[in-house]
Design a protein around this motif. Structure first.
Motif, PDB file in Angstrom:
ATOM      1  N   GLU A  44       0.829  -1.192   0.000  1.00 60.45           N
ATOM      2  CA  GLU A  44       0.000   0.000   0.000  1.00 60.45           C
ATOM      3  C   GLU A  44       0.870   1.251   0.000  1.00 60.45           C
ATOM      4  O   GLU A  44       2.027   1.232   0.429  1.00 60.45           O
ATOM      5  N   ARG A  45       0.282   2.333  -0.495  1.00 65.92           N
ATOM      6  CA  ARG A  45       0.999   3.608  -0.480  1.00 65.92           C
ATOM      7  C   ARG A  45       1.193   4.064   0.963  1.00 65.92           C
ATOM      8  O   ARG A  45       0.274   3.999   1.773  1.00 65.92           O
ATOM      9  N   GLU A  46       2.395   4.548   1.236  1.00 71.06           N
ATOM     10  CA  GLU A  46       2.785   4.937   2.602  1.00 71.06           C
ATOM     11  C   GLU A  46       3.167   6.407   2.644  1.00 71.06           C
ATOM     12  O   GLU A  46       3.971   6.861   1.832  1.00 71.06           O
ATOM     13  N   GLY A  47       2.625   7.130   3.581  1.00 74.05           N
ATOM     14  CA  GLY A  47       3.041   8.507   3.788  1.00 74.05           C
ATOM     15  C   GLY A  47       4.341   8.521   4.560  1.00 74.05           C
ATOM     16  O   GLY A  47       4.466   7.851   5.585  1.00 74.05           O
ATOM     17  N   ILE A  48       5.332   9.278   4.097  1.00 83.68           N
ATOM     18  CA  ILE A  48       6.629   9.255   4.759  1.00 83.68           C
ATOM     19  C   ILE A  48       7.063  10.603   5.303  1.00 83.68           C
ATOM     20  O   ILE A  48       7.840  10.658   6.262  1.00 83.68           O
ATOM     21  N   ALA A  49       6.586  11.694   4.746  1.00 80.51           N
ATOM     22  CA  ALA A  49       6.983  13.012   5.251  1.00 80.51           C
ATOM     23  C   ALA A  49       5.963  14.045   4.797  1.00 80.51           C
ATOM     24  O   ALA A  49       5.426  13.954   3.700  1.00 80.51           O
ATOM     25  N   THR A  50       5.738  15.005   5.658  1.00 82.59           N
ATOM     26  CA  THR A  50       4.808  16.080   5.326  1.00 82.59           C
ATOM     27  C   THR A  50       5.323  17.384   5.904  1.00 82.59           C
ATOM     28  O   THR A  50       6.009  17.378   6.932  1.00 82.59           O
ATOM     29  N   ILE A  51       4.994  18.484   5.251  1.00 82.55           N
ATOM     30  CA  ILE A  51       5.446  19.785   5.707  1.00 82.55           C
ATOM     31  C   ILE A  51       4.318  20.796   5.558  1.00 82.55           C
ATOM     32  O   ILE A  51       3.587  20.794   4.553  1.00 82.55           O
ATOM     33  N   TYR A  52       4.182  21.643   6.570  1.00 81.80           N
ATOM     34  CA  TYR A  52       3.171  22.700   6.535  1.00 81.80           C
ATOM     35  C   TYR A  52       3.798  23.902   5.844  1.00 81.80           C
ATOM     36  O   TYR A  52       4.807  24.431   6.310  1.00 81.80           O
ATOM     37  N   VAL A  53       3.206  24.330   4.758  1.00 82.56           N
ATOM     38  CA  VAL A  53       3.787  25.382   3.941  1.00 82.56           C
ATOM     39  C   VAL A  53       3.965  26.678   4.724  1.00 82.56           C
ATOM     40  O   VAL A  53       4.977  27.360   4.612  1.00 82.56           O
ATOM     41  N   GLY A  54       3.000  26.994   5.584  1.00 84.78           N
ATOM     42  CA  GLY A  54       3.054  28.265   6.273  1.00 84.78           C
ATOM     43  C   GLY A  54       4.204  28.402   7.250  1.00 84.78           C
ATOM     44  O   GLY A  54       4.807  29.479   7.362  1.00 84.78           O
ATOM     45  N   SER A  55       4.531  27.328   7.972  1.00 85.19           N
ATOM     46  CA  SER A  55       5.532  27.433   9.037  1.00 85.19           C
ATOM     47  C   SER A  55       6.763  26.572   8.809  1.00 85.19           C
ATOM     48  O   SER A  55       7.783  26.771   9.450  1.00 85.19           O
ATOM     49  N   GLY A  56       6.639  25.577   7.921  1.00 84.02           N
ATOM     50  CA  GLY A  56       7.750  24.654   7.716  1.00 84.02           C
ATOM     51  C   GLY A  56       7.772  23.504   8.706  1.00 84.02           C
ATOM     52  O   GLY A  56       8.666  22.655   8.653  1.00 84.02           O
ATOM     53  N   LYS A  57       6.796  23.455   9.611  1.00 85.75           N
ATOM     54  CA  LYS A  57       6.730  22.318  10.538  1.00 85.75           C
ATOM     55  C   LYS A  57       6.572  21.033   9.731  1.00 85.75           C
ATOM     56  O   LYS A  57       5.927  21.021   8.684  1.00 85.75           O
ATOM     57  N   ASN A  58       7.164  19.959  10.226  1.00 84.67           N
ATOM     58  CA  ASN A  58       7.140  18.727   9.453  1.00 84.67           C
ATOM     59  C   ASN A  58       6.965  17.499  10.328  1.00 84.67           C
ATOM     60  O   ASN A  58       7.121  17.557  11.546  1.00 84.67           O
ATOM     61  N   CYS A  59       6.636  16.417   9.681  1.00 83.59           N
ATOM     62  CA  CYS A  59       6.455  15.124  10.351  1.00 83.59           C
ATOM     63  C   CYS A  59       7.043  14.035   9.467  1.00 83.59           C
ATOM     64  O   CYS A  59       7.077  14.178   8.243  1.00 83.59           O
TER      65      CYS A  59
END
Length: 125
Positions: A44-59
């Motif tokens: 299955e497709r897996e989420g590996i990284a995300t970033i909030y455009v406004g602040s640059g916060k990431n996971c």
């Protein structure tokens, strides 16, 4: 919303590095967060990284934490995924995506409305 175009995939040996790029063809205020997903054959497709455009916060997903780094240049509508210490299990098609809902580390695939075509990453042992 424009297109999302990924680049930078390729074949490397284990322990190597690659840097993926995702360029949005135009600015859109609806694009609140960006993410990288991957899908290996038969998985299955897996989420590996995300970033909030406004602040640059990431996971990051636990599977890549400490090895992958997501970053952005909002002026260039570009998001990167720096991948270090690559492992054979990182072999997959990597996709860039964008979404416009409320950002959190719990965002799932359904929260991302816009997707790129993908770029292949192959890691040999």
């Amino acid at each position: 919303q424009g297109q999302l175009v990924e680049s930078g995939g390729g074949s490397v040996q284990a322990g190597g590095s690659l840097r993926l790029s995702c360029v949005a063809s135009q600015y859109s205020p609806s694009r609140k967060y960006m993410g990288w997903f991957r899908q290996a054959p038969g998985k299955e497709r897996e989420g590996i990284a995300t970033i909030y455009v406004g602040s640059g916060k990431n996971c990051y997903a636990d599977s890549v934490k400490g090895r992958f780094t997501i970053s952005q240049d909002t002026a260039k509508n570009t998001v990167w995924l720096q991948m270090d210490n690559l492992k054979p299990e990182d072999t997959a098609m990597y996709y860039c995506a964008a979404g416009g809902y409320t950002w959190s580390c719990s965002n799932s695939q359904g929260d991302f409305a816009w997707w790129g075509q993908g770029t292949q990453v192959s890691v040999s042992s």
